[in-house]
Design an enzyme around this catalytic site. Structure first.
Site, PDB file in Angstrom:
ATOM      1  N   HIS A   1      22.614 -46.984  -5.657  1.00 30.59           N
ATOM      2  CA  HIS A   1      23.943 -46.438  -4.632  1.00 30.59           C
ATOM      3  C   HIS A   1      22.440 -45.870  -3.358  1.00 30.59           C
ATOM      4  O   HIS A   1      21.572 -45.817  -3.368  1.00 30.59           O
ATOM      5  CB  HIS A   1      24.513 -44.800  -5.471  1.00 30.59           C
ATOM      6  CG  HIS A   1      23.184 -44.376  -5.418  1.00 30.59           C
ATOM      7  ND1 HIS A   1      22.790 -44.607  -7.278  1.00 30.59           N
ATOM      8  CD2 HIS A   1      22.688 -43.078  -5.455  1.00 30.59           C
ATOM      9  CE1 HIS A   1      22.158 -43.609  -7.221  1.00 30.59           C
ATOM     10  NE2 HIS A   1      22.300 -42.632  -6.334  1.00 30.59           N
TER      11      HIS A   1
ATOM     12  N   HIS B   1      22.422 -42.896  -0.389  1.00 33.62           N
ATOM     13  CA  HIS B   1      23.544 -42.064   0.140  1.00 33.62           C
ATOM     14  C   HIS B   1      23.079 -42.264   1.830  1.00 33.62           C
ATOM     15  O   HIS B   1      22.180 -42.523   2.505  1.00 33.62           O
ATOM     16  CB  HIS B   1      21.896 -40.589  -0.204  1.00 33.62           C
ATOM     17  CG  HIS B   1      21.972 -40.312  -1.229  1.00 33.62           C
ATOM     18  ND1 HIS B   1      22.122 -39.595  -2.085  1.00 33.62           N
ATOM     19  CD2 HIS B   1      21.032 -40.892  -2.131  1.00 33.62           C
ATOM     20  CE1 HIS B   1      22.142 -39.193  -3.355  1.00 33.62           C
ATOM     21  NE2 HIS B   1      21.036 -40.041  -3.391  1.00 33.62           N
TER      22      HIS B   1
END
Ligand code: AMP
Ligand code: ZN
Length: 133
Positions: free
Chosen positions: A99, A101
């Site tokens: 992922h 951020h």
């Protein structure tokens, strides 16, 4: 990955505050935000980290990060924005599904995404160039 929480969120099995979705990605609000608007770009297909990420997903991730950066800047009026991407527990990764951020920054938000600069010694420089180049 049947027991991966981000697989479940990305594929809609667990509800989330979704800012954007397409066939390959979902972008959600982080439940423990560093600042207002802290979002996570999640690929729908599982890869544990950057090392495992297919090239086409890696490329599409950055294009999406650019699109979301503009949306966050225009929508929230932030003064800056950090992209952070952690790989491995030593780097602070707690959810082992790749992922990115996206952390909007505001003047004096004290979010503390920083490090103390060290010194690049001649010895380290030569060692790193020999091992990594
Ligand atoms: P990392 O430390 O890079 O693995 O980041 C994991 C991030 O996921 C943290 O910022 C958490 O606040 C966030 N997080 C964990 N579980 C959830 C969830 N169910 N929904 C939204 N964000 C989450
Ligand atoms: Zn996953």
């Amino acid at each position: 990955m049947s027991d991966c929480i981000f697989c479940k969120i990305a594929n809609g099995e667990i509800p989330s505050a979704t800012l954007y979705e397409d066939e390959k990605f979902r972008v959600i609000l982080d439940l423990g935000p560093a600042t207002k608007g802290h979002a996570l770009i999640l690929p729908k297909n599982h890869a544990s980290n950057l090392y495992e990420l297919p090239d086409d997903v890696a490329a599409a991730s950055m294009v999406l990060a650019k699109k979301m950066a503009i949306k966050l800047k225009e929508g929230l009026g932030c003064d800056g924005l950090n992209l952070v991407q952690n790989n491995g527990e030593a780097a602070g990764q707690t959810v082992h599904h790749f992922h990115i951020h996206m952390i909007p920054r505001y003047k004096q938000d004290h979010a503390g995404i920083t490090w103390k600069p060290g010194t690049l010694t001649q010895e380290d420089r030569d060692d790193i160039l020999r091992k990594v180049k």
